[in-house]
Design a protein around this motif. Structure first.
Motif, short mmCIF file in Angstrom:
data_model
loop_
_atom_site.label_atom_id
_atom_site.label_comp_id
_atom_site.label_asym_id
_atom_site.label_seq_id
_atom_site.Cartn_x
_atom_site.Cartn_y
_atom_site.Cartn_z
N ARG A 147 -5.50 -7.00 3.30
CA ARG A 147 -5.95 -8.40 3.40
C ARG A 147 -5.87 -9.05 2.03
NH1 ARG A 147 -9.22 -9.77 7.96
NH2 ARG A 147 -9.48 -8.05 9.45
N ALA A 148 -4.68 -9.47 1.66
CA ALA A 148 -4.48 -10.11 0.36
C ALA A 148 -3.93 -11.51 0.50
CB ALA A 148 -3.55 -9.25 -0.51
N GLY A 149 -3.77 -11.99 1.73
CA GLY A 149 -3.24 -13.32 1.95
C GLY A 149 -1.73 -13.36 1.86
N THR A 150 -1.20 -14.58 1.94
CA THR A 150 0.24 -14.83 1.82
C THR A 150 0.43 -15.93 0.78
OG1 THR A 150 0.61 -14.32 4.16
CG2 THR A 150 2.35 -15.56 3.02
N LEU A 151 1.42 -15.75 -0.09
CA LEU A 151 1.76 -16.76 -1.09
C LEU A 151 3.10 -17.39 -0.70
CD1 LEU A 151 1.21 -18.15 -3.83
CD2 LEU A 151 2.49 -16.27 -4.92
N VAL A 152 3.12 -18.71 -0.63
CA VAL A 152 4.33 -19.45 -0.31
C VAL A 152 4.73 -20.25 -1.54
CG1 VAL A 152 5.40 -21.17 1.22
CG2 VAL A 152 3.64 -19.61 2.11
N VAL A 153 5.99 -20.11 -1.97
CA VAL A 153 6.46 -20.79 -3.17
C VAL A 153 7.81 -21.44 -2.88
CG1 VAL A 153 5.23 -19.29 -4.77
CG2 VAL A 153 7.56 -18.69 -4.06
N ALA A 154 8.22 -22.31 -3.77
CA ALA A 154 9.53 -22.96 -3.67
C ALA A 154 9.98 -23.32 -5.08
CB ALA A 154 9.47 -24.21 -2.79
N ALA A 155 11.28 -23.31 -5.29
CA ALA A 155 11.83 -23.76 -6.56
C ALA A 155 11.52 -25.24 -6.76
CB ALA A 155 13.34 -23.52 -6.59
N PRO A 156 11.43 -25.72 -8.00
CA PRO A 156 11.11 -27.14 -8.23
C PRO A 156 12.02 -28.10 -7.47
CG PRO A 156 10.97 -25.93 -10.29
CD PRO A 156 11.51 -24.96 -9.27
N ARG A 157 13.30 -27.77 -7.34
CA ARG A 157 14.21 -28.66 -6.62
C ARG A 157 13.91 -28.71 -5.12
NH1 ARG A 157 17.06 -23.99 -7.61
NH2 ARG A 157 17.89 -22.91 -5.78
N ASP A 158 13.15 -27.71 -4.62
CA ASP A 158 12.82 -27.65 -3.20
C ASP A 158 11.36 -27.98 -2.96
OD1 ASP A 158 15.43 -26.84 -2.53
OD2 ASP A 158 14.95 -24.74 -2.97
N ALA A 159 10.77 -28.78 -3.86
CA ALA A 159 9.35 -29.12 -3.73
C ALA A 159 9.07 -29.80 -2.40
CB ALA A 159 8.92 -30.01 -4.89
#
Length: 323
Positions: free
Chosen positions: A81-93
């Motif tokens: 149970r550590a959650g989920t991290l969602v990220v995107a490159a700056p160009r895909d903000a």
């Protein structure tokens, strides 16, 4: 009540538990000669109902929000149970904003907090979303633990057995996925890689948003990472294609360049059964109850569907459908 469960994927194993826990005498028949080789074997194992809501119906969130609790109770220690991290490159903000607008259960994190959550991603992403209540597991370890739990409960396993030639049961639970005789099913092929990179550590699944090929990376033990997954409308069970391999590796490199030096431990493809609405179904016909259409949500939705199937098996008075 004597029940035959057909299929030892995640749907069959969870159904067997729900039935045995209610007092049924359960036999699991699996045409393969052991666990593995099915769509469940190649799953990501993300218990991520809030993230999945981005492209799935509300029902997926409703059915899946208690999945981590189920796995914790039945197979202690399997779910992280550590959650989920969602990220995107700056160009895909814009992709990150779109994802946030379609989901709930998250909070926005900045570059500094991303570095605290995942130090090896420090300086690589300016913004992200953290879904703190989500979890993940290793499907293969979870299936093995569930198998051992069932065996200790007295469930009989018949591997290498064709369920069509087994009789003498009061009920049957059909969990055979694409092998089921259901013309409403279609196959959705998902390809994945398992990489090993000692120089990278992740504590939770990380989803990298990209307009063309969204990627998820799920940490396993010993610095191994499951990288997936393609979504191809196909029933082909062949090996991973060169195009998919290049796309998945390219996306992993975009998450962290060190993945370019990773060892490719395994590649695989699973065909996931889906109905036209991408929602699962539990259907009762005569003395048979069928669980199918788990699509890409197998480990997330199987516990809820198993409970519904057990309810029908014990109260099977007429043909009905539960979604």
């Amino acid at each position: 009540m004597k029940v035959l469960v057909k299929g030892a994927g995640v749907a069959g194993l969870t159904a067997a538990f729900e039935l045995a826990a209610r007092g049924a005498t359960v036999t699991v028949a699996e045409i393969r000669y052991g666990l593995g080789g099915n769509a469940s074997w190649f799953a990501g194992g993300m218990l991520a109902p809030w993230c999945e809501r981005e492209s799935a119906e509300q029902l997926v969130l409703d059915l899946g929000r208690d999945a981590a609790d189920w796995w914790d109770t039945v197979t202690p220690g399997q779910a992280t149970r550590a959650g989920t991290l969602v990220v995107a490159a700056p160009r895909d903000a814009g992709e990150l904003d779109r994802f946030a607008s379609r989901t709930s259960g998250h909070r926005r994190v900045d570059e500094d907090e991303i570095a605290l959550l995942e130090p090896d991603l420090a300086g690589r992403f300016r913004r992200g979303l953290l879904f703190p209540d989500e979890a993940h597991l290793d499907p293969r370890q979870a299936m093995a633990a569930l198998h051992d739990k069932l065996a200790a409960m007295g469930v009989e396993f018949r591997f290498g057995a064709d369920a069509q030639h087994i009789s003498g049961f009061d009920r049957q639970i059909d969990c055979t996925g694409m092998a089921a005789e259901d013309c409403g099913l279609r196959g959705v092929r998902g390809e994945m890689l398992i990489l090993r990179m000692p120089d990278i550590s992740l504590s939770r699944p990380v989803r990298l948003l990209h307009p063309r090929l969204p990627l998820y990376v799920v940490p396993r033990t010993d610095h191994r990472f499951m990288v997936g997954a393609t979504m191809i409308e196909s029933q082909s069970t062949g090996p991973v294609t060169a195009r998919s391999m290049m796309e998945l590796l390219g996306a992993a490199y975009a998450l962290h360049p060190a993945f370019s030096e990773a060892g490719i431990i395994e590649t695989g493809a699973g065909v996931r059964p889906a109905f036209s609405d991408n929602l699962p179904r539990v259907e009762a016909r005569g003395t048979t109850v069928a669980i199918n259409g788990l699509y890409r949500h197998g480990f997330l939705l199987a516990p809820a569907m198993a409970r519904q199937a057990a309810d029908l098996a014990f109260n099977q008075d007429e043909t009905k459908e539960v979604a």
